[in-house]
Write an enzyme that holds these catalytic residues in place. Structure first.
Site, PDB file in Angstrom:
ATOM      1  N   GLY A   1     -24.394  49.478  20.112  1.00  0.00           N
ATOM      2  CA  GLY A   1     -23.599  48.999  21.443  1.00  0.00           C
ATOM      3  C   GLY A   1     -22.300  50.215  21.136  1.00  0.00           C
ATOM      4  O   GLY A   1     -21.504  50.444  20.554  1.00  0.00           O
TER       5      GLY A   1
ATOM      6  N   ARG B   1     -30.635  52.217  18.183  1.00  0.00           N
ATOM      7  CA  ARG B   1     -30.581  51.222  17.697  1.00  0.00           C
ATOM      8  C   ARG B   1     -32.489  51.241  16.860  1.00  0.00           C
ATOM      9  O   ARG B   1     -33.404  52.302  17.654  1.00  0.00           O
ATOM     10  CB  ARG B   1     -31.045  49.886  18.035  1.00  0.00           C
ATOM     11  CG  ARG B   1     -30.224  49.405  19.010  1.00  0.00           C
ATOM     12  CD  ARG B   1     -29.706  47.605  19.222  1.00  0.00           C
ATOM     13  NE  ARG B   1     -28.217  47.423  19.321  1.00  0.00           N
ATOM     14  CZ  ARG B   1     -27.395  47.455  20.725  1.00  0.00           C
ATOM     15  NH1 ARG B   1     -28.066  47.849  21.361  1.00  0.00           N
ATOM     16  NH2 ARG B   1     -26.150  47.307  20.675  1.00  0.00           N
TER      17      ARG B   1
ATOM     18  N   ASP C   1     -20.792  45.229  13.022  1.00  0.00           N
ATOM     19  CA  ASP C   1     -21.563  44.652  11.703  1.00  0.00           C
ATOM     20  C   ASP C   1     -22.920  45.411  11.578  1.00  0.00           C
ATOM     21  O   ASP C   1     -23.235  45.437  10.108  1.00  0.00           O
ATOM     22  CB  ASP C   1     -20.779  43.282  11.461  1.00  0.00           C
ATOM     23  CG  ASP C   1     -21.854  42.395  12.505  1.00  0.00           C
ATOM     24  OD1 ASP C   1     -22.730  42.461  12.516  1.00  0.00           O
ATOM     25  OD2 ASP C   1     -21.851  41.362  11.390  1.00  0.00           O
TER      26      ASP C   1
ATOM     27  N   THR D   1     -17.146  48.482  18.876  1.00  0.00           N
ATOM     28  CA  THR D   1     -17.687  47.719  19.806  1.00  0.00           C
ATOM     29  C   THR D   1     -16.244  47.180  20.826  1.00  0.00           C
ATOM     30  O   THR D   1     -15.043  47.367  20.433  1.00  0.00           O
ATOM     31  CB  THR D   1     -18.497  46.716  18.797  1.00  0.00           C
ATOM     32  OG1 THR D   1     -18.481  45.304  20.195  1.00  0.00           O
ATOM     33  CG2 THR D   1     -17.466  45.949  17.983  1.00  0.00           C
TER      34      THR D   1
ATOM     35  N   ASP E   1     -16.389  44.062  21.686  1.00  0.00           N
ATOM     36  CA  ASP E   1     -16.564  42.986  21.347  1.00  0.00           C
ATOM     37  C   ASP E   1     -15.223  42.798  20.683  1.00  0.00           C
ATOM     38  O   ASP E   1     -15.510  40.970  20.943  1.00  0.00           O
ATOM     39  CB  ASP E   1     -18.234  42.676  21.030  1.00  0.00           C
ATOM     40  CG  ASP E   1     -18.813  42.154  21.518  1.00  0.00           C
ATOM     41  OD1 ASP E   1     -18.691  42.990  23.002  1.00  0.00           O
ATOM     42  OD2 ASP E   1     -20.411  43.143  21.245  1.00  0.00           O
TER      43      ASP E   1
ATOM     44  N   ASP F   1     -15.852  41.685  17.569  1.00  0.00           N
ATOM     45  CA  ASP F   1     -16.472  40.787  16.555  1.00  0.00           C
ATOM     46  C   ASP F   1     -16.195  40.635  15.396  1.00  0.00           C
ATOM     47  O   ASP F   1     -17.672  40.637  14.283  1.00  0.00           O
ATOM     48  CB  ASP F   1     -17.340  40.021  17.425  1.00  0.00           C
ATOM     49  CG  ASP F   1     -18.584  41.642  17.266  1.00  0.00           C
ATOM     50  OD1 ASP F   1     -17.680  42.296  16.862  1.00  0.00           O
ATOM     51  OD2 ASP F   1     -19.846  41.054  17.174  1.00  0.00           O
TER      52      ASP F   1
ATOM     53  N   ARG G   1     -20.467  39.266  23.570  1.00  0.00           N
ATOM     54  CA  ARG G   1     -21.633  38.415  22.300  1.00  0.00           C
ATOM     55  C   ARG G   1     -21.153  37.226  22.008  1.00  0.00           C
ATOM     56  O   ARG G   1     -20.613  36.561  22.951  1.00  0.00           O
ATOM     57  CB  ARG G   1     -21.471  39.244  21.252  1.00  0.00           C
ATOM     58  CG  ARG G   1     -22.569  40.678  21.963  1.00  0.00           C
ATOM     59  CD  ARG G   1     -23.404  41.281  20.739  1.00  0.00           C
ATOM     60  NE  ARG G   1     -22.561  41.570  19.360  1.00  0.00           N
ATOM     61  CZ  ARG G   1     -23.233  42.550  18.798  1.00  0.00           C
ATOM     62  NH1 ARG G   1     -24.804  42.710  18.766  1.00  0.00           N
ATOM     63  NH2 ARG G   1     -22.699  43.270  17.327  1.00  0.00           N
TER      64      ARG G   1
HETATM   65  P1  ADP Z   1     -23.631  47.270  15.818  1.00  0.00           P
HETATM   66  O1  ADP Z   1     -23.598  48.402  15.203  1.00  0.00           O
HETATM   67  O2  ADP Z   1     -22.803  47.161  17.382  1.00  0.00           O
HETATM   68  O3  ADP Z   1     -23.710  45.538  15.024  1.00  0.00           O
HETATM   69  P2  ADP Z   1     -26.852  46.227  15.794  1.00  0.00           P
HETATM   70  O4  ADP Z   1     -27.287  44.755  15.193  1.00  0.00           O
HETATM   71  O5  ADP Z   1     -28.000  46.507  17.292  1.00  0.00           O
HETATM   72  O6  ADP Z   1     -25.124  46.683  16.461  1.00  0.00           O
HETATM   73  O7  ADP Z   1     -27.085  47.294  14.958  1.00  0.00           O
HETATM   74  C1  ADP Z   1     -27.446  49.057  14.942  1.00  0.00           C
HETATM   75  C2  ADP Z   1     -28.381  49.146  14.284  1.00  0.00           C
HETATM   76  O8  ADP Z   1     -28.109  48.901  12.629  1.00  0.00           O
HETATM   77  C3  ADP Z   1     -30.232  48.838  14.162  1.00  0.00           C
HETATM   78  O9  ADP Z   1     -30.675  49.251  15.198  1.00  0.00           O
HETATM   79  C4  ADP Z   1     -29.963  49.139  12.808  1.00  0.00           C
HETATM   80  O10 ADP Z   1     -30.748  50.578  13.121  1.00  0.00           O
HETATM   81  C5  ADP Z   1     -28.726  48.932  11.915  1.00  0.00           C
HETATM   82  N1  ADP Z   1     -29.141  47.762  11.227  1.00  0.00           N
HETATM   83  C6  ADP Z   1     -28.909  46.368  12.103  1.00  0.00           C
HETATM   84  N2  ADP Z   1     -28.654  45.131  10.474  1.00  0.00           N
HETATM   85  C7  ADP Z   1     -28.986  45.666   9.790  1.00  0.00           C
HETATM   86  C8  ADP Z   1     -29.231  45.483   7.981  1.00  0.00           C
HETATM   87  N3  ADP Z   1     -29.239  43.986   7.700  1.00  0.00           N
HETATM   88  N4  ADP Z   1     -29.939  46.467   7.582  1.00  0.00           N
HETATM   89  C9  ADP Z   1     -29.702  47.557   7.857  1.00  0.00           C
HETATM   90  N5  ADP Z   1     -29.950  48.296   8.718  1.00  0.00           N
HETATM   91  C10 ADP Z   1     -28.953  47.114  10.079  1.00  0.00           C
END
Ligand code: ADP
Length: 320
Positions: free
Chosen positions: A11, A72, A103, A126, A128, A130, A172
């Site tokens: 995001g 994503r 994260d 972010t 959030d 968080d 979130r």
């Molecule tokens: P944020 O970074 O804001 O927490 P997301 O959880 O949507 O957002 O994660 C963003 C991107 O990071 C995902 O679309 C994916 O490409 C990568 N990602 C998320 N979780 C994992 C994971 N466990 N292992 C590898 N890449 C990940």
């Protein structure tokens, strides 16, 4: 010459552009070559990698969104997909990577370091708030101020019509945006996922306020608490004032970053470049007690970003 790349993932948040500018300028200042990657890990996989110049980052410090775009890519959890993406970076001779995101994005950066030796540095971006390992994420302060502006406006119309407003804010599973907008916005109630809220108690406060002649109520509800329409229905059974729901939604993620977010973004961006220059990777940067700090990327998910229990108590104490 060291070559580094930068991407924004997950995001978006206000201040991501400010980070991109800071990283690019600091790296060029140190004689490095900088590449931008469009659309996060998706662009890394699809080779949307291009040289980032000083001209590209000129005049963007105050612009919301991200010039690198965000996306994503759930498939990034697959080691084979990561290997293909890492090979694209190596093709350009890039050995350092700054990842701005939450994260989830930090997980990806962690694996790129562990599996492929790419010197990744995560910057928490972010709204959030968080991410553990930092007191504030880039974008949080701006979003908080947007919520405060909305609460002020809602108070005006709530008063004219003697209404109770339930205001849903983002975050979130983190209640920080809700808690601190409730404190700063003078709300008469707040519901956050970290604490058990009682609709009975909120109803009691509203009844008491009305009995004292108060004409409006603002109750801030974090999105992580649950369905706000169900909360409204529950509350409507207990009070007879007119209840309205306002879901602030994505306007919380746009607009010019505040001075706080711009300064934070700049400090963290410069620190990320310094770490790569020192040959370090697999780390995140953050701000804790006014100091720029570093932790392993895994710190972000092995620890919990805690909402302050004492500040929640303050918010409740002032809910009269
Ligand atoms: P944020 O970074 O804001 O927490 P997301 O959880 O949507 O957002 O994660 C963003 C991107 O990071 C995902 O679309 C994916 O490409 C990568 N990602 C998320 N979780 C994992 C994971 N466990 N292992 C590898 N890449 C990940």
């Amino acid at each position: 010459m060291k070559k580094i790349a930068i991407l924004t993932s997950g995001g978006d948040s206000q201040g991501m552009n400010t980070v991109i500018r800071a990283v690019t300028k600091a790296a060029i200042n140190k004689g490095m070559e900088v590449y931008g990657i469009r659309r996060g890990y998706k662009g890394m996989l699809e080779d949307q990698i291009f040289p980032l110049t000083l001209l590209d980052v000129s005049g963007i410090a105050d612009k919301g969104g991200t010039i690198l775009l965000s996306a994503r890519l759930p498939e990034f959890k697959d080691p084979e997909v990561r290997a293909k993406a890492a090979a694209n970076l190596k093709k350009y001779g890039i050995d350092g990577l700054v990842v701005i995101g939450g994260d989830g994005s930090f997980h990806g950066a962690h694996y790129l370091y562990e599996e492929h030796g790419i010197k990744t540095i995560g910057i928490p971006g972010t709204i959030d708030n968080d991410v553990a390992g930092t007191d504030y994420t880039v974008g949080y302060d701006t979003a908080l101020n947007i919520i405060l502006d909305a609460i002020s406006k809602l108070k005006d119309t709530a008063t004219s019509h003697e209404r109770t407003y339930l205001v849903e804010v983002m975050g979130r599973n983190c209640g920080d945006l809700a808690l601190y907008s409730a404190i700063a916005g003078g709300a008469s109630g707040v519901m956050i996922p970290e604490a058990q809220s009682s609709i009975d108690k909120i109803a009691e406060v509203i009844k008491k306020r009305r009995a004292e002649g108060k004409l409006y109520d603002i109750i801030v509800v974090a999105e992580g608490v649950g369905n706000i329409m169900d909360i409204k229905d529950e509350l409507a059974k207990k009070i007879d004032t007119n209840i309205r729901v306002t879901i602030l939604g994505h306007i919380q993620r746009g607009g010019a970053p505040t001075a706080f977010d711009r300064i934070l973004a700049t400090r963290l961006g410069v620190k990320a470049v310094e770490l790569i220059e020192e040959g370090k990777g697999g780390l995140m940067v953050g701000i804790q007690s006014e100091e720029v700090t570093t932790h392993k990327l895994s710190y972000a998910w092995e620890n919990y970003s805690k909402t302050s229990a004492s500040d929640y108590a303050i918010a409740n104490m002032l809910s009269l």
